[in-house]
Enzyme design. Structure first.
Site, PDB file in Angstrom:
ATOM      1  N   MET A 240       0.832  -1.197   0.000  1.00  0.00           N
ATOM      2  CA  MET A 240       0.000   0.000   0.000  1.00  0.00           C
ATOM      3  C   MET A 240       0.872   1.255   0.000  1.00  0.00           C
ATOM      4  SD  MET A 240      -3.205  -0.775  -0.035  1.00  0.00           S
ATOM      5  CE  MET A 240      -4.319  -2.145   0.291  1.00  0.00           C
ATOM      6  N   CYS A 241       0.305   2.343  -0.489  1.00  0.00           N
ATOM      7  CA  CYS A 241       1.002   3.619  -0.572  1.00  0.00           C
ATOM      8  C   CYS A 241       0.743   4.433   0.702  1.00  0.00           C
ATOM      9  CB  CYS A 241       0.521   4.397  -1.786  1.00  0.00           C
ATOM     10  SG  CYS A 241       0.601   3.448  -3.328  1.00  0.00           S
ATOM     11  N   GLN A 242       1.365   5.596   0.784  1.00  0.00           N
ATOM     12  CA  GLN A 242       1.107   6.503   1.897  1.00  0.00           C
ATOM     13  C   GLN A 242       0.824   7.891   1.379  1.00  0.00           C
ATOM     14  OE1 GLN A 242       2.929   6.502   5.606  1.00  0.00           O
ATOM     15  NE2 GLN A 242       3.239   4.295   5.699  1.00  0.00           N
TER      16      GLN A 242
ATOM     17  N   HIS B 269       2.572  11.970  -1.976  1.00  0.00           N
ATOM     18  CA  HIS B 269       2.323  10.527  -2.049  1.00  0.00           C
ATOM     19  C   HIS B 269       3.647   9.787  -2.208  1.00  0.00           C
ATOM     20  CE1 HIS B 269       1.222   6.784  -4.293  1.00  0.00           C
ATOM     21  NE2 HIS B 269       0.078   6.867  -3.642  1.00  0.00           N
TER      22      HIS B 269
END
Length: 260
Positions: A1-3, A83
């Protein structure tokens, strides 16, 4: 997953401290090393600017020379979206790096997403088409298309919040849909699994970053009129009261405060 990382401020503010800690999650303190990006509206004096600056890089944020420049560059903006990417859908290419940018009603819009969407193939019949191959950009294009269908001209922040509250669940039913969205007037945050925010205002205190051994007394850089909100996937500091957003919750931030 990204942040994800976002900022909404009453007055032009710098994101240097938060971006310093956040960028370390792009391959140093975390494994999000498949590209990064940041977009912000350049402030015009004390007035929110309409001009957009947009930086993306397929290198990791912790090692990117562009990110290094931005860690020392005093970004002054009312709204920022950033991001760091862990690729799940779409190759590690520049066109797949968030935030994505589109124009609608004579304003730029920034969008960044954290999560995976399954079986999400909406018809796109307008001017909004993905350039890359991510489910995130597809979701952004669909949101822009539906906003354009719902309003003839740019509506108020309250009206946009109402429309987004109707549209977001239609995408979220396909998977994890944490996102940040801004058009320079406000910052919208939608939590599917994990998002946190904190408001900073007078009297400002000293804060300590979680991802790097850095402390800063915010009162040295802010006065009584300053007020801002930071939104992030995981809290950036160890000594602030971060608010965890609930699944399915959509929040709008305007002038450095939560819009109720």
């Amino acid at each position: 997953m990204c942040q994800l990382l976002g900022m909404n401020s009453r007055l032009p503010a710098s994101l240097t401290l938060s971006f310093t800690g956040f960028s370390q999650r792009g391959g140093c303190t975390d494994h999000h090393s498949d590209g990064w990006g940041i977009a912000f509206f350049e402030a015009d004096g004390q007035t929110p600017g309409r001009a957009a600056r947009h930086f993306v890089d397929k290198e990791s944020a912790s090692t990117s020379p562009i990110a290094q420049m931005l860690r020392s560059y005093p970004i002054k903006s009312h709204n920022v979206v950033a991001h760091v990417r862990k690729a799940t859908v779409g190759a590690v290419t520049l066109e797949n790096c968030h935030p994505f940018v589109r124009e609608l009603w004579g304003r730029y819009w920034f969008f960044a997403h954290n999560g995976d969407l399954k079986d999400f193939n909406p018809p796109l019949h307008g001017a909004f088409k993905p350039v890359g191959s991510t489910d995130s950009e597809l979701a952004f294009c669909w949101l822009m298309q539906e906003l354009n269908k719902s309003h003839a001209t740019v509506p108020s922040v309250e009206e946009l919040s109402h429309t987004l509250a109707e549209l977001a669940p239609k995408i979220a039913r396909h998977g994890t849909f944490n996102f940040l969205l801004s058009n320079g007037q406000a910052l919208w945050a939608h939590a599917s699994t994990k998002l946190h925010y904190v408001q900073r205002q007078y009297p400002f205190n000293s804060v300590h970053l979680k991802d790097e051994d850095v402390s800063m007394d915010l009162s040295d850089f802010n006065g009584p009129e300053d007020r801002l909100v930071i939104v992030v996937t995981e809290p950036l500091t160890t000594n602030e009261d971060w608010v965890a957003m609930q699944p399915g919750e959509l929040r709008a931030f305007c002038d450095g405060a939560l819009l109720v």
